[in-house]
Scaffold this motif. Sequence first.
Motif, PDB file in Angstrom:
ATOM      1  N   LEU A 101      -1.277  -6.606  -6.673  1.00  0.00           N
ATOM      2  CA  LEU A 101      -1.877  -5.975  -5.504  1.00  0.00           C
ATOM      3  C   LEU A 101      -3.126  -5.258  -5.962  1.00  0.00           C
ATOM      4  O   LEU A 101      -3.100  -4.492  -6.928  1.00  0.00           O
ATOM      5  CB  LEU A 101      -0.892  -4.991  -4.869  1.00  0.00           C
ATOM      6  N   SER A 102      -4.241  -5.509  -5.264  1.00  0.00           N
ATOM      7  CA  SER A 102      -5.516  -4.914  -5.646  1.00  0.00           C
ATOM      8  C   SER A 102      -6.234  -4.405  -4.402  1.00  0.00           C
ATOM      9  O   SER A 102      -6.141  -5.026  -3.327  1.00  0.00           O
ATOM     10  CB  SER A 102      -6.376  -5.950  -6.380  1.00  0.00           C
ATOM     11  N   PHE A 103      -6.948  -3.292  -4.519  1.00  0.00           N
ATOM     12  CA  PHE A 103      -7.730  -2.785  -3.387  1.00  0.00           C
ATOM     13  C   PHE A 103      -8.772  -1.792  -3.897  1.00  0.00           C
ATOM     14  O   PHE A 103      -8.657  -1.235  -4.994  1.00  0.00           O
ATOM     15  CB  PHE A 103      -6.823  -2.109  -2.349  1.00  0.00           C
ATOM     16  N   ASP A 104      -9.814  -1.614  -3.078  1.00  0.00           N
ATOM     17  CA  ASP A 104     -10.845  -0.611  -3.342  1.00  0.00           C
ATOM     18  C   ASP A 104     -10.625   0.559  -2.390  1.00  0.00           C
ATOM     19  O   ASP A 104     -10.326   0.357  -1.200  1.00  0.00           O
ATOM     20  CB  ASP A 104     -12.239  -1.185  -3.123  1.00  0.00           C
ATOM     21  N   VAL A 105     -10.799   1.778  -2.903  1.00  0.00           N
ATOM     22  CA  VAL A 105     -10.528   2.956  -2.079  1.00  0.00           C
ATOM     23  C   VAL A 105     -11.456   4.102  -2.472  1.00  0.00           C
ATOM     24  O   VAL A 105     -11.865   4.218  -3.633  1.00  0.00           O
ATOM     25  CB  VAL A 105      -9.044   3.392  -2.228  1.00  0.00           C
ATOM     26  N   LYS A 106     -11.809   4.913  -1.493  1.00  0.00           N
ATOM     27  CA  LYS A 106     -12.477   6.190  -1.744  1.00  0.00           C
ATOM     28  C   LYS A 106     -12.119   7.139  -0.608  1.00  0.00           C
ATOM     29  O   LYS A 106     -11.532   6.742   0.409  1.00  0.00           O
ATOM     30  CB  LYS A 106     -13.989   6.027  -1.875  1.00  0.00           C
ATOM     31  N   ALA A 107     -12.453   8.411  -0.764  1.00  0.00           N
ATOM     32  CA  ALA A 107     -12.142   9.420   0.250  1.00  0.00           C
ATOM     33  C   ALA A 107     -13.277  10.437   0.312  1.00  0.00           C
ATOM     34  O   ALA A 107     -14.141  10.497  -0.583  1.00  0.00           O
ATOM     35  CB  ALA A 107     -10.820  10.114  -0.072  1.00  0.00           C
ATOM     36  N   ASP A 108     -13.297  11.245   1.367  1.00  0.00           N
ATOM     37  CA  ASP A 108     -14.346  12.252   1.518  1.00  0.00           C
ATOM     38  C   ASP A 108     -14.212  13.365   0.482  1.00  0.00           C
ATOM     39  O   ASP A 108     -15.194  14.041   0.165  1.00  0.00           O
ATOM     40  CB  ASP A 108     -14.319  12.842   2.925  1.00  0.00           C
ATOM     41  N   SER A 109     -13.009  13.566  -0.021  1.00  0.00           N
ATOM     42  CA  SER A 109     -12.774  14.468  -1.159  1.00  0.00           C
ATOM     43  C   SER A 109     -11.565  13.934  -1.918  1.00  0.00           C
ATOM     44  O   SER A 109     -10.789  13.136  -1.385  1.00  0.00           O
ATOM     45  CB  SER A 109     -12.540  15.913  -0.692  1.00  0.00           C
ATOM     46  N   ASN A 110     -11.413  14.366  -3.142  1.00  0.00           N
ATOM     47  CA  ASN A 110     -10.315  13.849  -3.958  1.00  0.00           C
ATOM     48  C   ASN A 110      -8.965  14.117  -3.295  1.00  0.00           C
ATOM     49  O   ASN A 110      -8.709  15.232  -2.813  1.00  0.00           O
ATOM     50  CB  ASN A 110     -10.331  14.492  -5.343  1.00  0.00           C
ATOM     51  N   ARG A 111      -8.119  13.093  -3.275  1.00  0.00           N
ATOM     52  CA  ARG A 111      -6.815  13.228  -2.629  1.00  0.00           C
ATOM     53  C   ARG A 111      -5.850  12.186  -3.190  1.00  0.00           C
ATOM     54  O   ARG A 111      -6.247  11.212  -3.824  1.00  0.00           O
ATOM     55  CB  ARG A 111      -6.922  13.043  -1.119  1.00  0.00           C
ATOM     56  N   THR A 112      -4.576  12.401  -2.927  1.00  0.00           N
ATOM     57  CA  THR A 112      -3.554  11.402  -3.237  1.00  0.00           C
ATOM     58  C   THR A 112      -3.161  10.679  -1.951  1.00  0.00           C
ATOM     59  O   THR A 112      -3.411  11.162  -0.837  1.00  0.00           O
ATOM     60  CB  THR A 112      -2.308  12.054  -3.860  1.00  0.00           C
ATOM     61  N   PHE A 113      -2.539   9.529  -2.125  1.00  0.00           N
ATOM     62  CA  PHE A 113      -2.010   8.765  -0.993  1.00  0.00           C
ATOM     63  C   PHE A 113      -0.897   7.864  -1.522  1.00  0.00           C
ATOM     64  O   PHE A 113      -0.697   7.736  -2.739  1.00  0.00           O
ATOM     65  CB  PHE A 113      -3.109   7.939  -0.309  1.00  0.00           C
ATOM     66  N   GLY A 114      -0.150   7.261  -0.617  1.00  0.00           N
ATOM     67  CA  GLY A 114       0.975   6.419  -1.010  1.00  0.00           C
ATOM     68  C   GLY A 114       0.701   4.946  -0.770  1.00  0.00           C
ATOM     69  O   GLY A 114      -0.028   4.582   0.170  1.00  0.00           O
ATOM     70  N   VAL A 115       1.284   4.097  -1.618  1.00  0.00           N
ATOM     71  CA  VAL A 115       1.215   2.640  -1.442  1.00  0.00           C
ATOM     72  C   VAL A 115       2.639   2.096  -1.502  1.00  0.00           C
ATOM     73  O   VAL A 115       3.341   2.302  -2.499  1.00  0.00           O
ATOM     74  CB  VAL A 115       0.356   1.965  -2.518  1.00  0.00           C
ATOM     75  N   PHE A 116       3.042   1.413  -0.454  1.00  0.00           N
ATOM     76  CA  PHE A 116       4.379   0.813  -0.402  1.00  0.00           C
ATOM     77  C   PHE A 116       4.239  -0.680  -0.172  1.00  0.00           C
ATOM     78  O   PHE A 116       3.527  -1.116   0.746  1.00  0.00           O
ATOM     79  CB  PHE A 116       5.210   1.427   0.723  1.00  0.00           C
ATOM     80  N   LEU A 117       4.921  -1.471  -0.990  1.00  0.00           N
ATOM     81  CA  LEU A 117       5.041  -2.903  -0.738  1.00  0.00           C
ATOM     82  C   LEU A 117       6.498  -3.272  -0.998  1.00  0.00           C
ATOM     83  O   LEU A 117       6.990  -3.121  -2.114  1.00  0.00           O
ATOM     84  CB  LEU A 117       4.108  -3.716  -1.634  1.00  0.00           C
ATOM     85  N   GLY A 118       7.169  -3.724   0.049  1.00  0.00           N
ATOM     86  CA  GLY A 118       8.586  -4.031  -0.114  1.00  0.00           C
ATOM     87  C   GLY A 118       9.240  -4.443   1.189  1.00  0.00           C
ATOM     88  O   GLY A 118       8.600  -5.016   2.078  1.00  0.00           O
ATOM     89  N   GLU A 119      10.512  -4.108   1.304  1.00  0.00           N
ATOM     90  CA  GLU A 119      11.347  -4.532   2.431  1.00  0.00           C
ATOM     91  C   GLU A 119      10.974  -3.759   3.692  1.00  0.00           C
ATOM     92  O   GLU A 119      10.906  -2.533   3.685  1.00  0.00           O
ATOM     93  CB  GLU A 119      12.814  -4.275   2.076  1.00  0.00           C
ATOM     94  N   ASN A 120      10.749  -4.482   4.790  1.00  0.00           N
ATOM     95  CA  ASN A 120      10.550  -3.840   6.080  1.00  0.00           C
ATOM     96  C   ASN A 120      11.909  -3.633   6.738  1.00  0.00           C
ATOM     97  O   ASN A 120      12.685  -4.569   6.896  1.00  0.00           O
ATOM     98  CB  ASN A 120       9.660  -4.702   6.980  1.00  0.00           C
ATOM     99  N   TRP A 121      12.190  -2.393   7.115  1.00  0.00           N
ATOM    100  CA  TRP A 121      13.494  -1.980   7.624  1.00  0.00           C
ATOM    101  C   TRP A 121      14.569  -2.140   6.534  1.00  0.00           C
ATOM    102  O   TRP A 121      14.256  -2.085   5.360  1.00  0.00           O
ATOM    103  CB  TRP A 121      13.859  -2.724   8.918  1.00  0.00           C
ATOM    104  N   GLY A 122      15.825  -2.336   6.955  1.00  0.00           N
ATOM    105  CA  GLY A 122      16.906  -2.421   5.975  1.00  0.00           C
ATOM    106  C   GLY A 122      16.990  -1.148   5.149  1.00  0.00           C
ATOM    107  O   GLY A 122      17.157  -0.037   5.678  1.00  0.00           O
ATOM    108  N   ASN A 123      16.829  -1.293   3.838  1.00  0.00           N
ATOM    109  CA  ASN A 123      16.861  -0.153   2.922  1.00  0.00           C
ATOM    110  C   ASN A 123      15.465   0.310   2.507  1.00  0.00           C
ATOM    111  O   ASN A 123      15.341   1.187   1.662  1.00  0.00           O
ATOM    112  CB  ASN A 123      17.647  -0.531   1.661  1.00  0.00           C
ATOM    113  N   TRP A 124      14.429  -0.296   3.083  1.00  0.00           N
ATOM    114  CA  TRP A 124      13.055   0.012   2.702  1.00  0.00           C
ATOM    115  C   TRP A 124      12.899  -0.077   1.179  1.00  0.00           C
ATOM    116  O   TRP A 124      12.298   0.785   0.540  1.00  0.00           O
ATOM    117  CB  TRP A 124      12.630   1.401   3.195  1.00  0.00           C
ATOM    118  N   THR A 125      13.426  -1.136   0.598  1.00  0.00           N
ATOM    119  CA  THR A 125      13.397  -1.298  -0.854  1.00  0.00           C
ATOM    120  C   THR A 125      11.980  -1.590  -1.322  1.00  0.00           C
ATOM    121  O   THR A 125      11.329  -2.518  -0.843  1.00  0.00           O
ATOM    122  CB  THR A 125      14.321  -2.447  -1.289  1.00  0.00           C
TER     123      THR A 125
END
Length: 385
Positions: A101-125
């Motif tokens: 998984l690859s992406f380009d990102v920036k923000a107006d100021s330094n910050r954290t964020f989350g990335v999820f790739l997995g099961e939709n619904w169920g156990n959200w694995t």
Amino acid sequence: MKTYSCYSLFFGIFLLTLSSVHSQNIITDGDFSLTTEIPSYFEGAPPANIWWTWQDHNVIAKASIVNQQLYYQISSSGNQTFAVQLIQLGFPLEPLHSYKLSFDVKADSNRTFGVFLGENWGNWTSLTGADNYTQNATTEWQNINIEFDVYTVFPEHKLSFDFGKINTNVYLDNVSLKDLGVIKETTFAELNSSNKDINNPGYRPESMLDREFIDSYKESKLIIYPTIIRTPSTTTWSGSLSDEFTQNLNSVEHLNLGVRKEKLDPGELKGQAQYQFFQNDMERLGSEIKEKKENKDFFIIPEILFEPQREGTLFVFGIHLFILNHEGENAFSFLLNSHHPLFVEAKLYAYNPDENDIEALKQRSLEVAAQAFLLMLEQSNAQLN
């Protein structure tokens, strides 16, 4: 000459086609060149293979496309990271394949964020793993890459970028998910070498015999019994798993190991939590070892605990490695669960598993146990020296 040229041309096209299959972006419109607006859904089933947002009820934010880039303006971000999500559903994945998984990102100021790739619904694995969830964005464009292995697939997969909890605008571009092909086979020695920097391999309760074991294990006789496999209602054993466990240990460190075919019975699974299971089973197994009155140094009994299936997914609940002396006393026993990196990295779950899937889970579990054992020995030796 013409025949050779035709063959070369055909072979080149074949390789190009094969390469394009593995390099094709699985995500739809990852460069945001076709998307003109980002719909938002709070309830209902959004269509697959489009970009859309989900926002908690107290969120004030809007995603839009500016210069073929995703711009997420966030005024009130809610109380959780997942309260603001950019999502795409519906992309296919292949079991036993590696992905990037690859992406380009920036923000107006330094910050954290989350990335999820997995099961939709169920156990959200999560298929990318909890250690890859939190990412950092700065005021400059940066490219982030996450490589991961997929051992099992789900009926529907989800990719989400989670921008809640921080009121800072975010920009996203060039999102791609590429199939890297079949998971590369690695030997146990290679696997063990790659995890040397893990400082929390498992939980080992203190024992009065720790020092004695550390000082003597290289010259001691270590007897390995069949692996115990537990569910809440069943107990089975596997000698072949213990054979593999023994081979894995010997591939890294030369130890005086012996294998027994005789089963040790821990009895009924008792307790309300893993540590109680661990203590109760260790006490019962220790009593059996003591009754044998064998003139051996130490005994090793691996144990794997499975949960009941949840939403179609079978999870390994925990791993125990009992290491006892000839009196049945705890010498160097430990447990692992989802709080430990080795356990998490092994992805010890399978959706709608068949017998092969379950056997693979058991094998990976004992690879984790062997890695944890060797790491604990190394770290304990370093502390004593």
